[in-house]
Design an enzyme around this catalytic site. Sequence first.
Site, PDB file in Angstrom:
ATOM      1  CB  ILE A  46      -0.918   0.015   1.239  1.00  0.00           C
ATOM      2  CG1 ILE A  46      -1.808  -1.237   1.252  1.00  0.00           C
ATOM      3  CG2 ILE A  46      -1.772   1.283   1.263  1.00  0.00           C
ATOM      4  CD1 ILE A  46      -2.466  -1.513   2.586  1.00  0.00           C
ATOM      5  CG  PHE A  47       2.683   4.794  -2.846  1.00  0.00           C
ATOM      6  CD1 PHE A  47       4.003   4.873  -2.441  1.00  0.00           C
ATOM      7  CD2 PHE A  47       2.115   5.902  -3.473  1.00  0.00           C
ATOM      8  CE1 PHE A  47       4.753   6.025  -2.655  1.00  0.00           C
ATOM      9  CE2 PHE A  47       2.858   7.054  -3.692  1.00  0.00           C
ATOM     10  CZ  PHE A  47       4.179   7.114  -3.281  1.00  0.00           C
ATOM     11  N   GLY A  48       1.553   5.200   0.348  1.00  0.00           N
ATOM     12  CA  GLY A  48       1.025   6.416   0.944  1.00  0.00           C
ATOM     13  C   GLY A  48       1.878   7.611   0.581  1.00  0.00           C
ATOM     14  CD  GLU A 126      -6.444   7.680   3.272  1.00  0.00           C
ATOM     15  OE1 GLU A 126      -6.663   8.654   2.533  1.00  0.00           O
ATOM     16  OE2 GLU A 126      -5.719   7.759   4.282  1.00  0.00           O
TER      17      GLU A 126
END
Length: 243
Positions: A46-48, A126
């Site tokens: 998961i990219f933040g 989100e």
Amino acid sequence: MKRDPQRPEECPGRPEPPPSPPLPSSSSPAGEAEGAEVKPAPPVWIFGYGSLVWRPGFEFTSRKVGFIRGYSRRFWQGDTFHRGSERTPGRVVTLLEDCGACTWGVAYEVRGEQIAASLQYLNMREAVLGGYDTKLVKFHPQEKDAEEPIQALVYIATPQNPSYLGPASEEDIAAQIIVSSGCAGHNIEYLLRLADFMRYFCPQAEDKHLFSIEEALISILPCLYYTEESLEETASVPQKSKG
């Protein structure tokens, strides 16, 4: 196993989370003999690129600093929950498709039971409360010995969501950030933490939009302070009676 100790603050009136996205099944196919070895589900990354870089809020196995190509980070998404309110919406980041650009952030690896738990949590944080949709992107780790890019899930707020604010000047965005706060804290904290992340973890990367807003905010704050100080001094001075 790692866990972020800071969880978002709870606020009254929080909506119930919808079902989390379906996950690939790791069970044996129908008709396969019982007792056959069950392969574990592959890890999910998961990219933040916003508050997730310093406060993921879910358990994870590992994390990597790196970037994705084809997107620019912009403070174009409104926030009426985490960093703002209905009366004074905050400004948080989303991604804008930009062929020649790249956006730096942190990718988190989740495995096993962490997968469903993290996706359910992020679906609320989100998607429901933030107005973001999900996409798959190629994540490039910062590590020099990194091999192939990693496929990662990312949350992006599009112009179609009702909280989307769109472009504005750096000065106007900074002015809006200064007066906004929500359940997760002040909007100023969000901006400064993100700028600090880029400055300390990605010193070689450029983010003109982010640092221009930080510069505008720093230039406005002294003016705001002196204005409030002047008002307080004026209020404390005894007024002379006329006549």
